[in-house]
Scaffold this motif. Structure first.
Motif, short mmCIF file in Angstrom:
data_model
loop_
_atom_site.label_atom_id
_atom_site.label_comp_id
_atom_site.label_asym_id
_atom_site.label_seq_id
_atom_site.Cartn_x
_atom_site.Cartn_y
_atom_site.Cartn_z
N ASP A 60 0.85 -1.18 -0.09
CA ASP A 60 -0.17 0.10 -0.07
C ASP A 60 0.90 1.36 0.17
O ASP A 60 0.58 2.02 -0.65
CB ASP A 60 -0.80 -0.09 1.44
N SER A 61 1.71 1.21 0.90
CA SER A 61 2.64 2.50 1.17
C SER A 61 4.01 2.01 1.38
O SER A 61 4.12 1.12 2.34
CB SER A 61 1.97 3.64 2.01
N LEU A 62 5.09 2.78 0.88
CA LEU A 62 6.42 2.48 1.54
C LEU A 62 7.14 3.89 1.84
O LEU A 62 6.73 5.11 1.27
CB LEU A 62 7.36 2.11 0.28
N GLY A 63 7.87 4.04 2.91
CA GLY A 63 8.50 5.16 3.58
C GLY A 63 9.66 4.71 4.24
O GLY A 63 10.13 3.49 4.51
N LEU A 64 10.14 5.86 4.66
CA LEU A 64 11.49 5.72 5.59
C LEU A 64 11.49 6.72 6.92
O LEU A 64 10.89 8.01 6.69
CB LEU A 64 12.57 6.38 4.65
N VAL A 71 9.73 1.52 6.47
CA VAL A 71 8.50 1.30 6.87
C VAL A 71 7.57 0.76 5.73
O VAL A 71 7.59 1.22 4.70
CB VAL A 71 7.97 2.55 7.34
N ILE A 72 6.74 -0.25 5.95
CA ILE A 72 5.57 -1.00 5.32
C ILE A 72 4.57 -0.41 6.08
O ILE A 72 4.40 -0.78 7.06
CB ILE A 72 5.88 -2.20 4.91
N ASP A 118 18.89 2.26 8.00
CA ASP A 118 19.09 1.22 9.13
C ASP A 118 18.36 0.11 8.66
O ASP A 118 17.20 0.14 9.03
CB ASP A 118 18.88 2.12 10.38
N TRP A 119 18.75 -0.99 8.75
CA TRP A 119 18.09 -2.18 8.41
C TRP A 119 17.91 -3.00 9.65
O TRP A 119 17.39 -4.18 9.48
CB TRP A 119 18.87 -2.97 7.42
N SER A 120 18.23 -2.36 10.71
CA SER A 120 18.18 -3.04 12.09
C SER A 120 16.66 -3.25 12.73
O SER A 120 16.59 -4.04 13.43
CB SER A 120 19.07 -2.61 13.07
N ALA A 121 15.91 -2.39 12.11
CA ALA A 121 14.66 -2.36 12.90
C ALA A 121 13.66 -1.68 11.61
O ALA A 121 12.92 -0.80 11.93
CB ALA A 121 14.54 -1.47 13.92
N PRO A 122 13.30 -2.67 10.76
CA PRO A 122 12.47 -2.41 9.62
C PRO A 122 10.88 -2.48 10.34
O PRO A 122 10.53 -3.16 11.29
CB PRO A 122 12.51 -3.35 8.70
N ARG A 123 9.79 -1.67 9.97
CA ARG A 123 8.61 -1.57 10.62
C ARG A 123 7.57 -1.91 9.70
O ARG A 123 7.59 -1.81 8.47
CB ARG A 123 8.54 -0.18 11.12
#
Length: 322
Positions: A60-64, A71-72, A118-123
């Motif tokens: 639906d939406s992608l962000g940073l 963030v998905i 930072d790939w340590s905490a994707p949401r």
């Protein structure tokens, strides 16, 4: 739906505004996407993003987010929709396509932003008119960073967002959870900076005690406080960050989302860092070395938690200082 009521006060008389919590439609998704940064501290990247022929899906939406984590966002349009499982499917896809995501960030936000991912905490952020008790229970069983956010519209001018539930990934993965293995990236200008975990192993005992007291105070402010340990700092947030802590050799640097112009006078341990690059997020820096400094900081931390004196403009995040 949670029992939140909004009233209009007119000459001392209260009248309730009726909220609309109908199934989420495309216009509301567009509204949220157009305002992701002020609403959730997320920079918008793409809408209805295709995951290709193999996965055959659309995110639906992608962000940073403000911590440079991917963030998905998925929108639950009906009570029957299993948006959490769908979002987890896309989260696994994202971790397998880090290079593709980096190119998207580079195209939309520039090379500097792409280098800081930072790939340590994707949401995974799920937004819906409401969630079932089974949704809330499910996210507590999953070792991922998942947030459930309820919305309600009041007329055409008021939008309410409420954090219904959140869970954070631990240091290890539960059975069946996919291991996060970041791809190799180019060397960064900040290559000499120690990670937060490395600092925790070498901080002197007095600073460790001070950090523990600081975190205890922040977490005690409310049940909605989330602690997020990132690669280089630890962040405390509600819907968005309100405080971040960066350890250093002889001090802790606490950054608060406050407008320094509205903090008068600035404490001796305080500094306006709007024009200075730093790790963490926030425009007001407090340099802390003792319990006395924590006492000085507490009223300002509470201000940031309550959203009083928030900075008018987003801060610039750059290289760390020693």
């Amino acid at each position: 739906m949670s029992d939140i009521k909004l009233f209009r006060l007119t000459q001392g008389q209260a009248s309730e505004l009726q909220g609309d919590a109908s199934d989420l439609e495309k216009p509301l998704q567009t509204l949220i996407e157009n305002n992701l940064e002020p609403l959730l501290g997320i920079r918008f990247l793409a809408t209805e993003y295709s995951t290709g022929k193999t996965h055959a899906g659309r995110i639906d939406s992608l962000g940073l987010d403000e911590n440079d984590c991917p963030v998905i966002l998925e929108y639950k349009r009906s009570m029957a929709e299993n948006v959490i499982n769908q979002g987890l499917f896309y989260l696994d896809w994202l971790m397998d396509h880090q290079a593709e995501f980096k190119l998207l960030v580079m195209d939309r936000l520039g090379k500097d932003a792409a280098d800081r991912i930072d790939w340590s905490a994707p949401r995974l952020v799920c937004i819906a008119a409401d969630f079932t008790k089974y949704d809330a229970h499910a996210v507590q069983q999953i070792n991922r960073n998942i947030e459930l956010i309820r919305y309600r519209m009041f007329g055409e001018e008021l939008l309410l967002l409420e954090l219904a539930n959140a869970t954070s990934a631990g240091n290890g993965n539960k059975a069946g959870a996919k291991s996060v293995k970041p791809i190799k990236t180019e060397a960064k200008p900040n290559g000499g900076d120690r990670t937060f975990a490395e600092w925790m192993e070498m901080l002197p005992a007095p600073l460790c005690e001070l950090l523990a007291s600081l975190e205890d105070y922040i977490v005690s402010l409310g049940d909605d406080v989330q602690r997020k340990e990132l690669k280089l700092y630890v962040a405390f947030k509600r819907l968005k960050n309100f405080a971040t802590v960066v350890p250093q050799k002889n001090r802790l640097l606490l950054y608060l989302h406050l407008n320094p112009d509205q903090v008068s006078p600035l404490p001796a341990i305080g500094r306006d860092v709007r024009q200075h690059g730093h790790w963490g997020t926030g425009d007001l820096e407090l340099s802390m070395v003792s319990a006395h400094d924590l006492d000085v900081a507490k009223p300002l931390i509470l201000m940031a938690y309550e959203g009083r004196g928030a900075a008018a403009q987003p801060e610039t995040k750059g290289l760390s200082r020693t």
